[in-house]
Enzyme design. Sequence first.
Site, mmCIF file in Angstrom:
data_model
loop_
_atom_site.group_PDB
_atom_site.id
_atom_site.type_symbol
_atom_site.label_atom_id
_atom_site.label_comp_id
_atom_site.label_asym_id
_atom_site.label_seq_id
_atom_site.Cartn_x
_atom_site.Cartn_y
_atom_site.Cartn_z
ATOM 1 N N PRO A 275 27.776 78.601 -7.479
ATOM 2 C CG PRO A 275 27.824 77.864 -9.696
ATOM 3 C CD PRO A 275 26.897 78.400 -8.638
ATOM 4 N N GLY A 276 31.277 79.287 -7.473
ATOM 5 C CA GLY A 276 32.277 80.327 -7.721
ATOM 6 C C GLY A 276 33.504 79.710 -8.352
ATOM 7 N NE ARG A 277 37.427 76.223 -4.637
ATOM 8 C CZ ARG A 277 38.278 76.736 -3.745
ATOM 9 N NH1 ARG A 277 39.525 76.952 -4.080
ATOM 10 N NH2 ARG A 277 37.886 77.007 -2.519
ATOM 11 N NE ARG A 313 42.564 78.973 -3.208
ATOM 12 C CZ ARG A 313 42.846 77.690 -3.233
ATOM 13 N NH1 ARG A 313 43.836 77.246 -3.973
ATOM 14 N NH2 ARG A 313 42.134 76.848 -2.521
ATOM 15 C CE1 TYR A 317 41.900 79.634 3.035
ATOM 16 C CE2 TYR A 317 42.603 79.931 0.762
ATOM 17 C CZ TYR A 317 41.826 80.315 1.840
ATOM 18 O OH TYR A 317 40.982 81.377 1.696
ATOM 19 C CB CYS A 345 59.706 91.038 4.131
ATOM 20 S SG CYS A 345 60.612 92.028 2.951
#
Length: 421
Positions: A275-277, A313, A317, A345
């Site tokens: 697991p990460g998130r 993010r 996404y 920009c």
Amino acid sequence: MTDPHFERRNGELFMEQVALRQIAERFGTPCYVYSRAALTAAWHRYDRAFGARRHRIHYAVKANANLAVLDTLARLGSGFDIVSAGELARVLAVGGDPARIVFSGVGKTAAEMRAALDAGVGVFNVESPAELARLNEIAGQCGQAARVAIRVNPDVDAQTHPYISTGLTDNKFGVPMPEALTLYRRAAELAHIQVTGIACHIGSQITTLAPFIDALARVMVLVTQLAQEGIDIAHVDAGGGLGIRYQDETPPPVADYVAAVCLAIPERYEICIEPGRSICGPAGVLLTRVEYLKDTPTRRFAICDAAMTELIRPALYEAWHAVEVVQTPPASVAALEYDLVGPVCESADFLATARCLPLAPHALLSIMSAGAYGHVMASNYNARPRPPELVVDGEHIHLARPREALAALFAEEQLLPPDPR
Ligand code: LLP
């Protein structure tokens, strides 16, 4: 805000015992702030859910690789999932146990394999026949047998954003199921390969259990076939990918996810997860201050000092992150609909769109659930120095990484030699 590590006191947003305003005033904005208690609680949630079942938690370093975060998890006894020599060096720098490292990734270089073998990493998750051949050769040169799990691609739809889906045949990840058996047979015959397990990771931010269960069912069919051929494996790596609640997603509780994994994998196999998130995402925020409010005929913009360079993010996404006003303004400040953008920009430079917020001039905002895939994906585009990272621990504030100095941005660049003319 349902996370117990965040609380509003007299209109001010706190992380653990620290007012986020205080951090912004002391360290400037933008900055990332992580809660040690939230990290610890998230790791323990996984560990406790396994109970007496043999398991290993390999935290996915890519989600947040700050040494203070890695150290926090290493002290709990965590293992680590890495994808590069850089991540290996980070884990070793905090004294992480090399035997508890899984080396994942489709493109391991020869030098990275050597570094990992030298360090004694626990297992390589191999993703192609060419990689297996190279690993065999390099392990031979190092006088070792590399411990290997083959990462299979079970061809299940994780129903997540296409950019973070990895378990479909069209993806570059893993070995397609029909070829995996052949590759295992080959691996079993190679002199410098020791087959120890099987791995699968189908994607990230997955918010239902069904894709995990489907994938593991397919993996176990292959494991049974392998056993019939006398290729015995010791562990099944179920990957990472359990999603978190950013907006209105309803991911299953960690305990339900772990129960499903335990049910899908027979007792005789050790279970590994990556697991990460779900460990570090909810534990962190990105603090940013509004520089300008700008009205156009069609939109109202809040131009912030954080940008896609600090949190890519939303741009990449179209991800949605909750935004909290750190100090509740007086009732005279009306809530209006804003697009929160940065100074970069690019028209894709937005942090959030169409948010109804009461923004006083120079309001301080907290972009929530930015502990995962925030700083690690930050860039210096537009020559922007990367912000500091802080860890809150009870009432203490720990500077885990200072703001990058402007001079550091080009300190190692070299001018051309003088023209000969
Ligand atoms: N294991 C492997 C082999 C992985 O590729 C990943 C993530 C993980 C574990 C951890 O997955 P997690 O538990 O964090 O979902 N930048 C994207 C996410 C990319 C995930 C890549 N692989 C985002 O910000 O949504």
